[in-house]
Design a protein around this motif. Structure first.
Motif, PDB file in Angstrom:
ATOM      1  N   LEU A 214      23.722  33.935  44.537  1.00 43.67           N
ATOM      2  CA  LEU A 214      24.597  34.809  43.764  1.00 43.67           C
ATOM      3  C   LEU A 214      23.787  35.781  42.925  1.00 43.67           C
ATOM      4  O   LEU A 214      24.017  36.988  42.908  1.00 43.67           O
ATOM      5  CB  LEU A 214      25.475  33.943  42.878  1.00 43.67           C
ATOM      6  CG  LEU A 214      26.615  34.662  42.194  1.00 43.67           C
ATOM      7  CD1 LEU A 214      27.536  35.216  43.237  1.00 43.67           C
ATOM      8  CD2 LEU A 214      27.355  33.699  41.324  1.00 43.67           C
TER       9      LEU A 214
ATOM     10  N   SER B   9      22.205  38.360  44.925  1.00 40.91           N
ATOM     11  CA  SER B   9      23.051  39.467  45.372  1.00 40.91           C
ATOM     12  C   SER B   9      23.420  40.376  44.221  1.00 40.91           C
ATOM     13  O   SER B   9      23.742  41.536  44.411  1.00 40.91           O
ATOM     14  CB  SER B   9      24.309  38.927  46.036  1.00 40.91           C
ATOM     15  OG  SER B   9      25.024  38.156  45.109  1.00 40.91           O
ATOM     16  N   LEU B  10      23.351  39.856  43.028  1.00 43.18           N
ATOM     17  CA  LEU B  10      23.683  40.696  41.880  1.00 43.18           C
ATOM     18  C   LEU B  10      22.676  41.802  41.673  1.00 43.18           C
ATOM     19  O   LEU B  10      22.988  42.870  41.190  1.00 43.18           O
ATOM     20  CB  LEU B  10      23.726  39.845  40.610  1.00 43.18           C
ATOM     21  CG  LEU B  10      25.107  39.491  40.090  1.00 43.18           C
ATOM     22  CD1 LEU B  10      24.971  38.674  38.846  1.00 43.18           C
ATOM     23  CD2 LEU B  10      25.892  40.753  39.791  1.00 43.18           C
TER      24      LEU B  10
ATOM     25  N   GLU C 233      31.672  44.374  41.305  1.00 43.71           N
ATOM     26  CA  GLU C 233      30.673  43.957  40.322  1.00 43.71           C
ATOM     27  C   GLU C 233      31.288  43.144  39.214  1.00 43.71           C
ATOM     28  O   GLU C 233      30.731  42.138  38.778  1.00 43.71           O
ATOM     29  CB  GLU C 233      29.980  45.188  39.742  1.00 43.71           C
ATOM     30  CG  GLU C 233      28.943  45.720  40.658  1.00 43.71           C
ATOM     31  CD  GLU C 233      28.432  47.049  40.158  1.00 43.71           C
ATOM     32  OE1 GLU C 233      28.735  47.414  39.012  1.00 43.71           O
ATOM     33  OE2 GLU C 233      27.751  47.711  40.938  1.00 43.71           O
TER      34      GLU C 233
ATOM     35  N   SER D 161      33.887  41.324  39.356  1.00 45.44           N
ATOM     36  CA  SER D 161      34.189  39.975  39.849  1.00 45.44           C
ATOM     37  C   SER D 161      32.936  39.150  39.962  1.00 45.44           C
ATOM     38  O   SER D 161      32.939  37.957  39.670  1.00 45.44           O
ATOM     39  CB  SER D 161      34.869  40.048  41.208  1.00 45.44           C
ATOM     40  OG  SER D 161      35.910  40.960  41.173  1.00 45.44           O
ATOM     41  N   LEU D 162      31.864  39.776  40.404  1.00 44.34           N
ATOM     42  CA  LEU D 162      30.631  39.012  40.530  1.00 44.34           C
ATOM     43  C   LEU D 162      30.159  38.500  39.183  1.00 44.34           C
ATOM     44  O   LEU D 162      29.712  37.361  39.053  1.00 44.34           O
ATOM     45  CB  LEU D 162      29.532  39.872  41.160  1.00 44.34           C
ATOM     46  CG  LEU D 162      29.405  39.724  42.672  1.00 44.34           C
ATOM     47  CD1 LEU D 162      28.270  40.597  43.170  1.00 44.34           C
ATOM     48  CD2 LEU D 162      29.129  38.293  43.057  1.00 44.34           C
ATOM     49  N   TRP D 163      30.270  39.355  38.178  1.00 41.34           N
ATOM     50  CA  TRP D 163      29.843  38.908  36.864  1.00 41.34           C
ATOM     51  C   TRP D 163      30.703  37.765  36.363  1.00 41.34           C
ATOM     52  O   TRP D 163      30.211  36.775  35.809  1.00 41.34           O
ATOM     53  CB  TRP D 163      29.881  40.074  35.865  1.00 41.34           C
ATOM     54  CG  TRP D 163      28.669  40.919  35.900  1.00 41.34           C
ATOM     55  CD1 TRP D 163      28.557  42.178  36.378  1.00 41.34           C
ATOM     56  CD2 TRP D 163      27.364  40.557  35.442  1.00 41.34           C
ATOM     57  NE1 TRP D 163      27.287  42.622  36.263  1.00 41.34           N
ATOM     58  CE2 TRP D 163      26.523  41.651  35.691  1.00 41.34           C
ATOM     59  CE3 TRP D 163      26.813  39.418  34.861  1.00 41.34           C
ATOM     60  CZ2 TRP D 163      25.176  41.656  35.361  1.00 41.34           C
ATOM     61  CZ3 TRP D 163      25.468  39.410  34.535  1.00 41.34           C
ATOM     62  CH2 TRP D 163      24.667  40.525  34.791  1.00 41.34           C
TER      63      TRP D 163
ATOM     64  N   LEU E 261      29.736  34.727  38.163  1.00 45.46           N
ATOM     65  CA  LEU E 261      28.478  34.209  37.649  1.00 45.46           C
ATOM     66  C   LEU E 261      28.691  33.456  36.354  1.00 45.46           C
ATOM     67  O   LEU E 261      28.198  32.341  36.161  1.00 45.46           O
ATOM     68  CB  LEU E 261      27.491  35.373  37.417  1.00 45.46           C
ATOM     69  CG  LEU E 261      26.191  34.951  36.761  1.00 45.46           C
ATOM     70  CD1 LEU E 261      25.353  34.137  37.704  1.00 45.46           C
ATOM     71  CD2 LEU E 261      25.411  36.166  36.291  1.00 45.46           C
TER      72      LEU E 261
END
Lengths: 216, 778
Positions: free
Chosen positions: B13, B16-17, B75, B77-79, B82
């Motif tokens: 993860l 990929s960030l 982005e 959502s990724l944060w 995380l």
């Protein structure tokens, strides 16, 4: 006009102050109030309380008034109720609502706590048998809910039952079917209310009163 | 094993960030499909040959990569992902949660992620103040405001306000003033910092932060008083901070402040705080009023609460009023009325959504704090930074001690030295301070970067050092912890009783005190406000009854969840029944007939077989009604049944007995029963047949089966069933004492197979809606 009311009698006040723990000013103020309520007579009767308008909307009004006339609250080891009270008795009942002072030992705090809870207990235990029975407790809850009409009356019984059961289970624990639980004794009462910090919650701030203004 | 997998996932993860972060900050070249392969972020993007104008026919793209148009939500959502995974991981590690508070770990993670991003060569994202104030902060504050314990808050309001207003003012001026002095003394480039900038810095640094306080205090379970003091202070000092901040910022350019400005500042403070509260209260009342009409659209009920509260926050921010206070006021005002109107499910939804959002926000804030530390431009100045840390600590301690000395003169429950220490030590700074510095314009404030560094240092110090050590200190000093005991009904009765008693005594004394006004407010509330804002019958329900119903509900849920089997919920007194609490005069009535065990089994079997004949219906699903789960039906029925039982109890009490009495010899039902095989039947109260109630209402009211059962068994089964039901909540027939099960449990036992059946069968939507529409508290 009784002899001891026309002028603040310091000697009288001092003995009262020692007995109840109020300060001299507080006694003076309360005395004024007493005179106001009793219409300048020496004694106070139940009817005199009816002049207080705000009290009318209080659901437990009658129990409060009874408490003033209950001899058990006069700290004289007497029982029964009287028809009229003098200033000394009035003050004694009021003294149950004093706040604990800052420099108080733990024993004194405990004593104060017991005294206040005893006052409450006496309010509930109307037949003075040392226990609060289910009927008496039901009466208490009903009075509390007396302003809510029919809905209150039905649930009052349920609530009182649940409350008694709780006390029973906390104080006595599991019971066989043929034992029975007579009522809440004072010790049990102390126990169930130990979560409520009585000595600090049950108090009135007596000092900032100007009763001459409030002519209710 | 779990941990290893988790770490692998996490690594992927984070990996990929980074290119995403890279793609974010490198300039956009717009092509139809910007190819940005991971690992190649420095290189120019190779677009496809963007032949918009030529007519050359290309091969139809079967698979294309178009990241740009989902970039921003992706982005975000990724944060969020995380952050949540971090939180998960944190709790998976065995002993870590007890040593290090979550906030610390999250900051460290943020630092690591930021460092990683920087190492790779990209610019890590920073915590945008706008994003923070508009999106990350409100959920946390709303959560705090909605679940604010009103009673301790209002009881200690004076103390809290003293700390919030006077304390913050003291802190701001003390730190600001002394720092100015230090700057002047230190000379060289520090002397450039003028008084107003220092005061501004002092303001920003002195605000106790609700986010940080919540994060740490939630884990140490300290007693209610201290919790509400520190927490209340952190919420209410927002108004002071806002006013001072704007004051100093405005006049920074001018350079001086006159007396008029100060006076206007005071007026501004009153406007900001009271205005915020009024805005919040208005929206709160609107929300409560709206919820009165939502009985047909239960699904969107939670939405109203959220949206109205958010609008309150935004509206307050429009006028530069205190958004935090608006949000708190809105939540606190909305709650009592909305909860009376909405369904149980909506209540749960609101609770969980608020907790979820505030948790995610909280996590994101701390992580971003870490990342921004790495990202931001820093200007380290030893003197300034060290002095600001020391001064803020000293100011806090002095402020608390001084204020407590004054406050204790007016309090009944005095604050001890231990309490003072915890209050002082618990004043953590957090992300609000950070964002406020970020908002500063670097032209107006050339020393902004130095301020930033100093603030971050102070925040880190308070969160790490104070946050980590507060738990052992609390244990060491033996500070009173939160009492986990549930509020008992006795306490509730007596609290109410005391309220009335004290009001009465105050009236007798002629003293318009605390209780008098509280009582007046309550009566006003009951008479006018509740009528407007609460739908239907609930508006007249007094608090004690509401509490009792809640308690009943809880017990019913516990029963249902425990399966009514051998495990009993602790609240139920297992072997005490109403028969133990008798009026003293009737010992002779306690001879109760015993039911043999075999007879019991027979009865159970009969009931069970009949209950299985419940009609099976299909449930339809549509978006406007939620699928009712059998659980809720189950305990709704329990509640209904209990009410029936209570009605029966009332009738039984006409005989002045609490227990199943010895049967009156001339009751026809009894004689009939006696003629049957049963030598000893259960006692029946007079007038059994006149009760039109649904005795065995285990199916839903519309099933004909319930009628069947009544007719089918008539006296036989309904007698024992009814008498077993008799007594309601915890009544138990003595013969069942052998099994020592609660009556409800016994019935649940019967209901178990039935309920399982119902899990498979589907009561129709009609029945559902009826249950659904019961408000949260029946």
């Amino acid at each position: 006009m009784g002899s001891f009311q026309s002028l603040p009698d310091n000697h009288q006040y001092r003995t009262l102050s020692q007995k109840t723990g109020f300060s001299l000013e507080q006694i003076g103020i309360l005395h004024n109030r007493f005179k106001q309520l009793s219409q300048n007579e020496e004694t106070l009767r139940r009817d005199d309380f009816k002049t207080i308008q705000d009290l009318e909307s209080n659901p437990i009004r009658s129990q409060i008034i009874e408490a003033f006339f209950d001899k058990r609250n006069f700290q004289k080891d007497d029982v029964g109720s009287v028809q009229e009270i003098g200033f000394e008795e009035f003050l004694t009942v009021m003294s149950y609502f004093r706040a604990p002072t800052h420099h108080i030992t733990d024993e004194q705090r405990e004593e104060m706590r017991r005294a206040k809870l005893r006052f409450l207990f006496n309010m509930h235990d109307t037949d003075n048998d040392g226990t609060i029975t289910l009927e008496e407790y039901r009466h208490v809850v009903e009075e509390l809910l007396s302003r809510s009409g029919a809905l209150g009356r039905e649930t009052a019984k349920g609530i009182a039952d649940a409350a008694m059961l709780e006390v029973a289970s906390i104080s006595v624990g599991p019971m066989a079917p043929d034992e029975f639980f007579e009522g809440i004794t004072f010790e049990q009462f102390l126990k169930i209310l130990k979560g409520v910090e009585i000595e600090t919650t049950m108090h009135i701030r007596f000092l900032n009163m100007d009763t001459t203004v409030l002519c209710k | 094993m779990e941990m290893k997998m988790f770490i692998v996932v996490l690594g992927l993860l984070v990996g990929s960030l980074m290119p995403i972060g890279g793609a974010a900050s490198s300039p956009d070249t717009n092509t139809n499909h910007g190819m940005s392969e991971p690992g190649h972020h420095g290189l120019p993007k190779h677009g496809g040959e963007g032949n918009h104008t030529s007519n050359v026919k290309k091969i139809f793209p079967v698979l294309s990569f178009d990241y740009d148009h989902v970039r921003v939500p992706f982005e975000i959502s990724l944060w969020v992902l995380l952050a949540s995974l971090m939180k998960l991981g944190f709790h998976l590690i065995p002993r870590l949660p007890s040593i290090v508070p979550e906030s610390c770990l999250l900051i460290v993670v943020g630092l690591l992620v930021g460092g990683l991003i920087k190492v790779v060569g990209e610019v890590p994202p920073t915590l945008d103040s706008n994003v923070f104030f508009l999106y990350l902060l409100p959920p946390i504050i709303l959560d705090a405001g909605y679940f604010l314990p009103i009673r301790p808050f209002t009881e200690n309001l004076g103390t809290i306000l003293m700390f919030a207003v006077v304390g913050t003012l003291w802190n701001a001026f003390f730190v600001g003033g002394l720092l100015y002095g230090v700057c002047q003394l230190a000379g060289d480039d520090l002397a450039l910092v003028d008084l107003l900038s220092c005061l501004l810095f002092g303001t920003i640094i002195s605000a106790v932060d609700p986010v940080a306080v919540l994060a740490v205090f939630e884990e140490i379970h300290i007693n209610e008083l201290l919790h509400i003091l520190v927490f209340g202070e952190s919420l209410l000092n927002d108004a002071v901070t806002v006013v001072l901040y704007h004051l100093f910022e405005e006049y920074q350019s001018v350079g001086t402040i006159t007396v008029t400005d100060v006076f206007l500042g005071v007026v501004c403070f009153l406007v900001v705080s009271l205005g915020g509260i009024v805005v919040g209260a208005i929206y709160g009342i609107l929300a409560a009023f709206t919820s009165r009409f939502t009985s047909h659209t239960r699904v969107i009920e939670p939405l109203f609460v959220f949206v109205y509260s958010y609008m309150a926050y935004l509206s307050a921010e429009v006028f530069h009023l205190s958004g935090i206070m608006a949000l708190i006021a809105c939540g606190a005002v909305t709650r009592p009325y909305v909860e009376a109107n909405i369904s149980h499910k909506s209540h749960t939804t609101i609770k969980y959504f608020l907790k979820m959002w505030s948790s995610v926000s909280d996590t994101l804030i701390f992580i971003f704090l870490g990342v921004s530390t790495v990202a931001g431009k820093h200007h380290w100045n030893w003197t300034f930074v060290i002095m600001s840390v020391i001064l803020s600590l000293v100011a806090r301690v002095l402020g608390v001690v001084g204020l407590t000395f004054v406050i204790n003169k007016f309090r009944i429950v005095k604050l001890t030295t231990k309490d003072q220490f915890i209050v002082a030590y618990g004043g953590l700074r957090g992300a609000i301070a950070f964002s406020l510095v970020y908002l500063l314009n670097s032209d107006q404030f050339p020393m902004r970067n130095m301020f930033l560094t100093a603030i971050i240092t102070v925040i880190f110090f308070t969160v790490f050092v104070q946050g980590m050590t507060i738990r052992p200190l609390v244990d060491l000093l033996a500070v009173k912890k939160k009492q986990e005991t549930k509020r008992s009904i006795n306490e509730e009765i007596h609290t109410q009783f005391l309220d009335h008693l004290l009001t009465g005594i105050e009236d007798i004394c002629g003293h318009y005190g605390h209780h008098h006004w509280k009582d007046k407010l309550n009566r006003f509330n009951k008479k006018y406000i509740k009528k407007c804002l609460i739908a239907g019958e609930r508006s007249k329900e007094p608090q004690l009854i509401a509490f009792y119903h809640k308690m009943e509900m809880k017990q019913a849920i516990e029963l249902v969840e425990s399966g009514g089997g051998s495990k009993l919920p602790s609240a139920m007194p297992s072997t005490i029944s109403m028969q133990n609490i008798q009026p003293k005069k009737t010992p002779q009535d306690r001879a109760l007939p015993q039911l043999s065990k075999s007879r019991e089994e027979e009865i159970r079997k009969i009931l069970r077989t009949n209950l299985q004949r419940t009609r099976q219906r299909l449930r339809s699903y549509n978006r406007h009604t939620l699928v009712a789960d059998p659980f809720e039906d189950g305990w709704n029925d329990l509640i209904k049944r209990k009410r029936m039982i209570e009605l029966e109890k009332k009738i039984s009490l006409m005989n002045n007995h609490l227990t199943v009495p010895a049967p009156p010899p001339d009751s026809p039902t009894i004689t009939r029963a006696r003629l049957a095989s049963d030598p000893q039947a259960w006692g029946i109260k007079a007038g059994t047949e006149s009760i039109p109630t649904i005795k065995v209402d285990l199916a839903s009211p519309q099933t004909p089966e319930s009628g069947n059962m009544r007719d089918g068994f008539g006296s036989k089964a309904s007698q024992p069933k009814e008498s077993k039901e008799d007594g309601g909540l915890v009544m138990k027939a003595p013969s069942l004492a052998k099994e020592s099960k609660d009556k409800m449990a016994y019935e649940d036992d019967d209901k178990e197979p039935q309920r399982l059946m119902r899990c498979l069968s589907d009561p129709g939507p009609a029945a559902d809606e009826e249950d659904e529409d019961e408000p949260f508290l029946p």
